[in-house]
Design an enzyme around this catalytic site. Structure first.
Site, PDB file in Angstrom:
ATOM      1  N   LYS A   1       2.987  -6.242  26.131  1.00 39.74           N
ATOM      2  CA  LYS A   1       3.143  -6.945  27.404  1.00 39.74           C
ATOM      3  C   LYS A   1       2.008  -6.686  28.387  1.00 39.74           C
ATOM      4  CE  LYS A   1       5.752  -9.290  27.270  1.00 39.74           C
ATOM      5  NZ  LYS A   1       5.568 -10.558  26.510  1.00 39.74           N
TER       6      LYS A   1
ATOM      7  N   THR B   1      -0.686 -11.825  23.916  1.00 39.31           N
ATOM      8  CA  THR B   1      -0.589 -13.210  23.436  1.00 39.31           C
ATOM      9  C   THR B   1      -1.790 -14.023  23.886  1.00 39.31           C
ATOM     10  OG1 THR B   1       1.820 -12.988  23.669  1.00 39.31           O
ATOM     11  CG2 THR B   1       0.939 -15.214  23.312  1.00 39.31           C
TER      12      THR B   1
ATOM     13  N   HIS C   1      -0.478  -2.715  18.158  1.00 38.96           N
ATOM     14  CA  HIS C   1      -0.102  -1.932  19.336  1.00 38.96           C
ATOM     15  C   HIS C   1      -0.230  -0.437  19.042  1.00 38.96           C
ATOM     16  CE1 HIS C   1       1.251  -5.412  21.467  1.00 38.96           C
ATOM     17  NE2 HIS C   1       2.344  -5.610  20.767  1.00 38.96           N
TER      18      HIS C   1
ATOM     19  N   ARG D   1      -3.290  -3.217  31.644  1.00 45.47           N
ATOM     20  CA  ARG D   1      -2.726  -3.901  32.804  1.00 45.47           C
ATOM     21  C   ARG D   1      -2.086  -2.882  33.747  1.00 45.47           C
ATOM     22  NH1 ARG D   1       2.105  -8.441  32.009  1.00 45.47           N
ATOM     23  NH2 ARG D   1       1.891  -9.480  34.030  1.00 45.47           N
TER      24      ARG D   1
ATOM     25  N   SER E   1       7.322  -6.556  32.792  1.00 44.16           N
ATOM     26  CA  SER E   1       7.176  -7.541  31.724  1.00 44.16           C
ATOM     27  C   SER E   1       7.863  -7.056  30.443  1.00 44.16           C
ATOM     28  CB  SER E   1       5.691  -7.815  31.472  1.00 44.16           C
ATOM     29  OG  SER E   1       5.526  -8.883  30.578  1.00 44.16           O
TER      30      SER E   1
ATOM     31  N   TYR F   1      -6.501  -6.808  32.427  1.00 46.62           N
ATOM     32  CA  TYR F   1      -5.804  -8.086  32.561  1.00 46.62           C
ATOM     33  C   TYR F   1      -6.024  -8.725  33.925  1.00 46.62           C
ATOM     34  CZ  TYR F   1      -1.832 -11.333  32.665  1.00 46.62           C
ATOM     35  OH  TYR F   1      -1.045 -12.449  32.772  1.00 46.62           O
TER      36      TYR F   1
ATOM     37  N   ARG G   1       6.520 -15.679  30.113  1.00 45.29           N
ATOM     38  CA  ARG G   1       7.442 -15.556  31.232  1.00 45.29           C
ATOM     39  C   ARG G   1       6.766 -16.038  32.500  1.00 45.29           C
ATOM     40  NH1 ARG G   1       9.416 -11.708  35.099  1.00 45.29           N
ATOM     41  NH2 ARG G   1       7.544 -10.480  34.747  1.00 45.29           N
ATOM     42  N   LYS G   2       5.873 -15.204  33.061  1.00 42.83           N
ATOM     43  CA  LYS G   2       5.143 -15.578  34.277  1.00 42.83           C
ATOM     44  C   LYS G   2       3.644 -15.321  34.151  1.00 42.83           C
ATOM     45  CE  LYS G   2       8.871 -14.817  37.634  1.00 42.83           C
ATOM     46  NZ  LYS G   2       9.241 -14.083  38.879  1.00 42.83           N
ATOM     47  N   GLY G   3       3.275 -14.209  33.516  1.00 41.96           N
ATOM     48  CA  GLY G   3       1.857 -13.859  33.403  1.00 41.96           C
ATOM     49  C   GLY G   3       1.223 -13.590  34.750  1.00 41.96           C
TER      50      GLY G   3
END
Length: 697
Positions: free
Chosen positions: A104, A108, A166, A188, A196, A254, A324-326
């Site tokens: 997260k 992606t 990961h 991030r 997330s 990120y 979801r939102k990013g």
């Protein structure tokens, strides 16, 4: 959790006591999976489970899913089995590229980018497999797909060089560490990472019980108890490896990538050995990759909606769970200030003397960005000291004073940005500036200028305006460039030439006035300007108190006490500059443009040096630009609805706040005839003998 496998009982024997009993490593020539290897994993699985049963087990985020300690990190049973199998059998090749991350943190997105970059010569933007399948199908996990799903197509494809993991750096298979393959790592802010991850786990199709509540999960995350955790140790492991071998590892953050993806995409391509050619640069191929892989594009694809699943194997998450939102800073909707302070304190201590906190490594101009960011912070104190000597007056909010500078009134934040822009912003001859007083048509004019300049790069179905607010694409020199250097599109290899400002003409940076750049200014009836500004300020997410009532705010506006005001002086400054140099400034009135936009769109394009050709005229390109940028089109886009926010930095306003009515004469629903007469009288007196009121360009 990917596969629900039986978990052995807890043993008192810890990982550290197992160091004298290493696994026997058997190498194989390559990772081409066969049915034999599949059954091989099943045979070895019992051995892994027996070994894992001796490791330390702790309560996990679910009642029936413990965390297991191995190699200084915590794992769930199936992923640890997969890791052990990868350590034993996975053989990295020199040309392999690995997307490495903690869950997260942008995995992606990074998978999509790497796939699009490597395969751009095989697929055009309309045939790319990313349009039909999830990015996780094309960049398989070595601890998940490799051991558990040998039937996955790309594992059989000898031409595939993209993999992901990961796994913490210290536990990677030896061949990954020792071969000449390359690794890209993304991290991030831990607050957003936690939120997330916690919300993501709620979407799992699991029979292992519900996820712990937010507070309990947060406490465990802070103590390092999370899948693949501790998170900050995960980051630090890759950071140290990057410092030791920067040619092997690209280290990305990120937040910086979200702020301005293009330079990082170019850097990523270069690092991977797939740099964009000059011809591709001219054709905007890198920009196409950015748009194809954007959060908005991927989220809105049919393959990633609802309960759609990946095609190549079973999965415990629907594809939509990965989108979801990013959003940067979404943690603020979940965590208390005390929780945020706790995790920030842990990070500060963990990263002390290591610099990943502020490092922007991975961007092509990280030294510039770092310098600009710290430069503004250093100068901020100087600006504050200077501003404290200026005249302060009560503002439109209870806790927000107006400050007099250069004959205009400012809020603290905006004035600091103006001083910084005056000192450091350097305009170039090919720059173009959208200039305005707030709420006079700025958003519309930004959209038009962007669409005109970029019409050869994007058709009307792929324009970034369909997915991002115009304010992200045409940054303010006193907001974005000064206070948010991570969105400074000056670092975009010179591609960006569009900027905007509300700064009065008399206070513009010297380079803007003296260079050969061009300015377009738009103004509006002061009555509608006031109403639009007053209603807009009421939508701010601010802790500075409520906005004054209509009558008090109106009185202040008429007396010149308003943001960037006096408004009529603002208009007059640009009008006089236009009269002195009409080749440099285009002077427009909102009401005339709203009444019949098309001739003004053509005039604007001609002035900017992007006039419509006869062929474009025949095809109705100008009309398409006009329709794409119309108030109705922009307001009804998903990105500009309700509480949607801009992607590239924090904002006080939801995107929808910039699209209220756009109507001429709406003031009549708010102002009395006496109020209207007062402001009209002030305007008539101010503009007397200037020719401005008669100007109908």
């Amino acid at each position: 959790t990917i596969i629900n496998l039986p978990t052995k009982h807890k043993s008192s024997k810890s990982y550290s006591s197992m160091e004298s009993e290493p696994l026997t490593v058997t190498t194989v020539p390559n990772q081409d999976k066969t049915e034999t290897e599949s059954s091989e994993f099943e045979k070895n699985q019992e051995r892994y489970q027996t070994l894992i049963s001796t490791f330390t087990h702790e309560k996990g985020w679910r009642p029936k899913e413990p965390f297991i300690e191995y190699g200084g990190h915590w794992w769930v049973q199936p992923l640890l089995e997969g890791c052990l199998h990868a350590q034993e059998f996975f053989q990295a090749r020199p040309d392999d590229i690995f997307v490495c991350s903690y869950p997260k943190t942008g995995t992606t997105w990074l998978k999509a980018l790497t796939f699009a970059i490597v395969n751009r010569s095989r697929f055009d933007d309309t045939s790319n497999p990313l349009l039909k399948r999830n990015p996780h199908e094309f960049v398989p996990y070595i601890e998940i797909d490799f051991p558990f799903f040998p039937q996955v197509d790309v594992l059989k494809d000898k031409g595939n060089t993209l993999f992901s993991t990961h796994i913490p750096y210290e536990s990677l298979p030896d061949s990954v560490v020792k071969s000449r393959c390359k690794l890209v790592y993304i991290w991030r802010d831990p607050k957003d990472t936690f939120i997330s991850l916690w919300t993501f786990l709620h979407k799992e199709r699991s029979e292992l019980g519900p996820v712990n509540n937010l507070e309990e999960s947060f406490d465990m995350f802070c103590r390092g108890l999370s899948g693949y955790g501790p998170y900050l140790d995960h980051v630090l492991g890759y950071w140290k490896a990057y410092q030791e071998n920067p040619d092997k590892i690209l280290f990305l953050k990120y937040e910086f990538m979200r702020g301005d993806p293009l330079p990082y995409v170019k850097k990523l391509a270069e690092f991977m050995g797939f740099g964009f050619t000059e011809e591709e640069e001219e054709k905007g191929v890198a920009e196409n990759v950015v748009d194809l892989c954007s959060f908005e594009t991927l989220k809105n694809l049919e393959a990633n909606k609802g309960e759609k699943e990946r095609e190549d194997r079973a999965a415990v998450y629907a594809n939509s769970a990965y989108f979801r939102k990013g959003k940067v800073g979404d943690w603020s909707n979940y965590l208390t200030p005390e929780m945020a302070a706790r995790i920030d304190g842990i990070m500060q201590e963990k990263f002390k003397d290591t610099e990943p906190l502020t490092d922007t490594t991975g961007g092509p101009n990280q030294d510039e960005t770092k310098t600009e960011s710290s430069e503004f912070e250093k100068n901020q104190e100087r600006y504050k000291a200077l501003i404290s000597t200026f005249t302060h007056e009560k503002g439109w909010r209870q806790k927000e004073a107006y400050i007099e500078y250069g004959g205009s009134w400012w809020t603290q934040f905006v004035l600091e940005g103006c001083l910084h822009a005056q000192e450091f912003f350097k305009a170039r001859p090919n720059h173009f500036f959208v200039c305005s007083y707030p709420k006079t048509g700025t958003t519309w004019l930004k959209a038009l200028t962007f669409a005109i300049v970029n019409r050869s790069r994007f058709d009307h179905s792929s324009s970034p305006l369909l997915r991002r607010t115009p304010h992200e694409l045409v940054p303010y020199i006193e907001f974005d460039v000064s206070s948010f250097p991570q969105v400074d599109v000056l670092n975009d290899n010179g591609n960006n030439t569009l900027f905007s400002t509300h700064i009065p003409h008399e206070l513009l940076p010297v380079s803007v006035v003296t260079s050969r750049c061009k300015l377009v200014y738009i103004w509006r009836d002061p009555k509608d300007t006031f109403i639009s500004l007053w209603t807009f300020l009421n939508k701010a997410r601010a802790e500075l108190g409520s906005v004054n009532n209509l009558e008090e705010s109106f009185d202040m506006f008429c007396r010149g006490l308003s943001w960037y005001g006096p408004y009529l002086d603002h208009v007059l400054g640009y009008w006089k500059a236009y009269q002195e140099n009409p080749d440099k400034i285009l002077f427009l009135k909102y009401e005339f443009m709203r009444g019949g936009p098309l001739p003004y769109v053509k005039k604007l394009a001609e002035f900017m040096g992007f006039g419509f050709t006869p062929e474009e005229e025949e095809k109705g390109v100008a009309e398409k630009v006009m329709n794409l940028c119309s108030f109705e089109t922009l307001k009804n886009l998903e990105v500009n609805k309700e509480e949607k926010e801009r992607e590239n930095r924090a904002a006080l306003y939801a995107n929808s706040a910039f699209f209220r009515k756009g109507k001429v004469g709406d003031w009549s629903n708010y102002l009395t005839p006496e109020m209207a007469a007062r402001i009209d009288g002030i305007m008539d007196e101010k503009f007397k003998d200037t020719g401005l009121l008669e100007h109908g360009q």
